[in-house]
Design an enzyme around this catalytic site. Sequence first.
Site, PDB file in Angstrom:
ATOM      1  N   LYS A 192       0.879  -1.180   0.000  1.00 23.04           N
ATOM      2  CA  LYS A 192       0.000   0.000   0.000  1.00 23.04           C
ATOM      3  C   LYS A 192       0.908   1.220   0.000  1.00 23.04           C
ATOM      4  CE  LYS A 192      -4.026   2.249   1.512  1.00 23.04           C
ATOM      5  NZ  LYS A 192      -5.452   1.993   1.577  1.00 23.04           N
ATOM      6  N   GLY A 244      -4.700   0.881  -3.688  1.00 25.56           N
ATOM      7  CA  GLY A 244      -4.816   2.327  -3.757  1.00 25.56           C
ATOM      8  C   GLY A 244      -5.490   2.908  -2.532  1.00 25.56           C
ATOM      9  N   ALA A 245      -5.792   4.193  -2.617  1.00 30.37           N
ATOM     10  CA  ALA A 245      -6.498   4.897  -1.539  1.00 30.37           C
ATOM     11  C   ALA A 245      -7.766   5.490  -2.125  1.00 30.37           C
ATOM     12  CB  ALA A 245      -5.610   6.002  -0.961  1.00 30.37           C
TER      13      ALA A 245
END
Length: 203
Positions: free
Chosen positions: A33, A101-102
């Site tokens: 991440k 992802g975010a």
Amino acid sequence: MNNTYFITGIGTGIGKTVVSAILTEKLEADYWKPIQSGDLDVSDSLFIRNLVTNTKTVIYPERYRLGQPLSPHLSARLDGVQITTESIQIPETRNSLIIEGAGGLMVPLNEHHLILDLIKHLNVKVIVVSQNYLGSINHTLLTLEVLKSNNIQVEGLIFNGSPNSETENYIQNYSEIKIIGKIPSLPVINKETIRQAGQYLKI
């Protein structure tokens, strides 16, 4: 064959990290991440570490660890950090790699770049996580259209949570993107249910 997949969602809170855990366990892949924004004591990397049981997975440290549960650009500003896509480089591994992802594609990283730009910079295939709710057809098709218009390869679509065959069929027929998984709502989230949920993925 080893593959690298960027996991993005149609929004926030639709189960991207749970799906990442299932993929990581099923493929015995590594996990990364790049940007963690929020409570660092219960980060997504720690969440994955506590759910994966295979001995092959390596979890790589985040490039940016931001302390506020906000959009990365704002959390970084409050932490006195400037996120740049150039500083984010894929870890060297001979294993398959799951990159989480975010939020969604249009989440800002700084004043000029979005998660979308990070995907383009990393030049990897994308798996889109969707969830059935009122408005999800719109959000899913918009996400897929943005990826298509930016010439980003989509490996497939994963539906997470309660099924809705009408919605799922419409999205697949309209987008012509293959569905590689339909993960039902898990009664609990633990090592056993994450391992068993791999059966719902065709990858």
